[in-house]
Design a protein around this motif. Structure first.
Motif, PDB file in Angstrom:
ATOM      1  N   ASN A 167       0.832  -1.209   0.000  1.00 53.57           N
ATOM      2  CA  ASN A 167       0.000   0.000   0.000  1.00 53.57           C
ATOM      3  C   ASN A 167       0.865   1.257   0.000  1.00 53.57           C
ATOM      4  O   ASN A 167       0.595   2.211  -0.737  1.00 53.57           O
ATOM      5  CB  ASN A 167      -0.930   0.029   1.218  1.00 53.57           C
ATOM      6  N   LYS A 168       1.901   1.275   0.822  1.00 60.04           N
ATOM      7  CA  LYS A 168       2.801   2.440   0.871  1.00 60.04           C
ATOM      8  C   LYS A 168       3.485   2.652  -0.477  1.00 60.04           C
ATOM      9  O   LYS A 168       3.650   3.794  -0.928  1.00 60.04           O
ATOM     10  CB  LYS A 168       3.833   2.263   1.981  1.00 60.04           C
ATOM     11  N   TYR A 169       3.863   1.554  -1.152  1.00 62.91           N
ATOM     12  CA  TYR A 169       4.454   1.649  -2.492  1.00 62.91           C
ATOM     13  C   TYR A 169       3.456   2.271  -3.465  1.00 62.91           C
ATOM     14  O   TYR A 169       3.797   3.171  -4.235  1.00 62.91           O
ATOM     15  CB  TYR A 169       4.887   0.256  -2.977  1.00 62.91           C
ATOM     16  N   MET A 170       2.197   1.766  -3.436  1.00 65.00           N
ATOM     17  CA  MET A 170       1.192   2.282  -4.368  1.00 65.00           C
ATOM     18  C   MET A 170       0.927   3.768  -4.118  1.00 65.00           C
ATOM     19  O   MET A 170       0.807   4.544  -5.069  1.00 65.00           O
ATOM     20  CB  MET A 170      -0.101   1.461  -4.281  1.00 65.00           C
ATOM     21  N   ILE A 171       0.849   4.169  -2.856  1.00 61.42           N
ATOM     22  CA  ILE A 171       0.623   5.577  -2.527  1.00 61.42           C
ATOM     23  C   ILE A 171       1.797   6.425  -3.008  1.00 61.42           C
ATOM     24  O   ILE A 171       1.610   7.458  -3.654  1.00 61.42           O
ATOM     25  CB  ILE A 171       0.384   5.753  -1.007  1.00 61.42           C
ATOM     26  N   ALA A 172       3.007   5.989  -2.721  1.00 62.65           N
ATOM     27  CA  ALA A 172       4.208   6.755  -3.106  1.00 62.65           C
ATOM     28  C   ALA A 172       4.326   6.909  -4.619  1.00 62.65           C
ATOM     29  O   ALA A 172       4.821   7.923  -5.111  1.00 62.65           O
ATOM     30  CB  ALA A 172       5.460   6.083  -2.555  1.00 62.65           C
ATOM     31  N   ASN A 173       3.852   5.897  -5.360  1.00 63.88           N
ATOM     32  CA  ASN A 173       3.986   5.912  -6.823  1.00 63.88           C
ATOM     33  C   ASN A 173       2.690   6.247  -7.549  1.00 63.88           C
ATOM     34  O   ASN A 173       2.650   6.199  -8.781  1.00 63.88           O
ATOM     35  CB  ASN A 173       4.532   4.560  -7.293  1.00 63.88           C
ATOM     36  N   ASN A 174       1.619   6.561  -6.771  1.00 59.18           N
ATOM     37  CA  ASN A 174       0.335   6.927  -7.353  1.00 59.18           C
ATOM     38  C   ASN A 174      -0.155   5.889  -8.367  1.00 59.18           C
ATOM     39  O   ASN A 174      -0.536   6.219  -9.487  1.00 59.18           O
ATOM     40  CB  ASN A 174       0.405   8.320  -7.989  1.00 59.18           C
ATOM     41  N   VAL A 175      -0.109   4.604  -7.960  1.00 56.39           N
ATOM     42  CA  VAL A 175      -0.540   3.504  -8.823  1.00 56.39           C
ATOM     43  C   VAL A 175      -1.391   2.527  -8.019  1.00 56.39           C
ATOM     44  O   VAL A 175      -1.373   2.525  -6.790  1.00 56.39           O
ATOM     45  CB  VAL A 175       0.662   2.734  -9.436  1.00 56.39           C
ATOM     46  N   VAL A 176      -2.136   1.716  -8.734  1.00 54.74           N
ATOM     47  CA  VAL A 176      -2.841   0.573  -8.152  1.00 54.74           C
ATOM     48  C   VAL A 176      -2.431  -0.613  -9.005  1.00 54.74           C
ATOM     49  O   VAL A 176      -2.806  -0.701 -10.176  1.00 54.74           O
ATOM     50  CB  VAL A 176      -4.370   0.768  -8.184  1.00 54.74           C
ATOM     51  N   ASP A 177      -1.612  -1.502  -8.436  1.00 55.26           N
ATOM     52  CA  ASP A 177      -1.071  -2.587  -9.238  1.00 55.26           C
ATOM     53  C   ASP A 177      -0.585  -3.738  -8.372  1.00 55.26           C
ATOM     54  O   ASP A 177      -0.717  -3.714  -7.150  1.00 55.26           O
ATOM     55  CB  ASP A 177       0.071  -2.081 -10.134  1.00 55.26           C
ATOM     56  N   HIS A 178      -0.015  -4.735  -9.037  1.00 48.94           N
ATOM     57  CA  HIS A 178       0.553  -5.895  -8.348  1.00 48.94           C
ATOM     58  C   HIS A 178       2.074  -5.918  -8.504  1.00 48.94           C
ATOM     59  O   HIS A 178       2.680  -6.983  -8.385  1.00 48.94           O
ATOM     60  CB  HIS A 178      -0.024  -7.194  -8.916  1.00 48.94           C
ATOM     61  N   ASN A 179       2.690  -4.765  -8.762  1.00 45.06           N
ATOM     62  CA  ASN A 179       4.149  -4.742  -8.915  1.00 45.06           C
ATOM     63  C   ASN A 179       4.805  -5.440  -7.735  1.00 45.06           C
ATOM     64  O   ASN A 179       4.410  -5.238  -6.594  1.00 45.06           O
ATOM     65  CB  ASN A 179       4.666  -3.308  -9.023  1.00 45.06           C
ATOM     66  N   ASP A 180       5.795  -6.253  -8.034  1.00 44.81           N
ATOM     67  CA  ASP A 180       6.557  -7.003  -7.031  1.00 44.81           C
ATOM     68  C   ASP A 180       5.729  -8.038  -6.277  1.00 44.81           C
ATOM     69  O   ASP A 180       6.131  -8.490  -5.199  1.00 44.81           O
ATOM     70  CB  ASP A 180       7.262  -6.062  -6.041  1.00 44.81           C
ATOM     71  N   PHE A 181       4.588  -8.466  -6.854  1.00 41.00           N
ATOM     72  CA  PHE A 181       3.816  -9.534  -6.210  1.00 41.00           C
ATOM     73  C   PHE A 181       4.662 -10.796  -6.063  1.00 41.00           C
ATOM     74  O   PHE A 181       4.605 -11.477  -5.038  1.00 41.00           O
ATOM     75  CB  PHE A 181       2.532  -9.853  -6.989  1.00 41.00           C
ATOM     76  N   THR A 182       5.462 -11.093  -7.071  1.00 43.46           N
ATOM     77  CA  THR A 182       6.309 -12.283  -7.003  1.00 43.46           C
ATOM     78  C   THR A 182       7.236 -12.209  -5.795  1.00 43.46           C
ATOM     79  O   THR A 182       7.432 -13.197  -5.079  1.00 43.46           O
ATOM     80  CB  THR A 182       7.108 -12.461  -8.307  1.00 43.46           C
TER      81      THR A 182
END
Length: 167
Positions: free
Chosen positions: A80-95
């Motif tokens: 969540n902190k990553y998505m907020i910092a980057n203004n995205v909604v995604d699964h980046n780094d899910f792996t």
């Protein structure tokens, strides 16, 4: 398998464009992650309510309730902190998150739902249940889960990450 993965990738991209998405992965114990087990996590009311709604739904259809794990919720909060910092909604780094949960907790299977800008826990869970990919994770063969609901301090909008694990 490759066709299924391509189809799933298309679905993930499509769902991401609609501010809500699901992902899953089978675990393998070949990870080199060395992160320590996180045992402390303070749940806010939205997180506890969302987890209760998910478990209530699972019980209502004859499935087991999921046991919360603080380590998984911590991984959700990091995303969540990553998505907020980057203004995205995604699964980046899910792996990476999945591999960590496999390595640290011994998970055999991991799935993830994300959502954005739902004002209530009920609205987020309803949106997940109305989406086949998210519903599949909620109804999946999982034993444990973690969840984070984080509010962007600049916009006031909520980010949700829910990770499921079979341990």
């Amino acid at each position: 398998m490759k066709k299924i993965m391509c189809a799933m990738m298309f679905v993930v991209i499509f769902i991401t464009m609609n501010s809500c998405s699901a992902d899953s992965a089978e675990g393998s114990n070949n990870s080199t992650t060395t992160e320590a087990l996180i045992t402390n996590y303070s749940y806010n009311d939205s997180e506890l309510e969302t987890m209760k709604l998910i478990n209530d739904y699972r019980l209502s259809i004859g499935l087991n309730a999921l046991e919360k794990i603080n380590h998984i919720s911590f991984k959700c909060e990091e995303h969540n902190k990553y998505m907020i910092a980057n203004n995205v909604v995604d699964h980046n780094d899910f792996t990476s998150r999945s591999n960590n949960i496999v390595s640290v907790l011994g998970a055999k299977k991991v799935g993830e739902n994300v959502a954005y800008n739902y004002k209530t826990s009920e609205a987020a869970v309803r949106a997940w249940l109305d989406s086949p990919g998210h519903k599949e994770n909620i109804e999946g063969d999982f034993t444990h889960f973690g969840l984070s609901v984080t509010t962007d301090p600049k916009t006031g909008k909520k980010y949700y990450t829910n990770i499921f694990a079979k341990i």
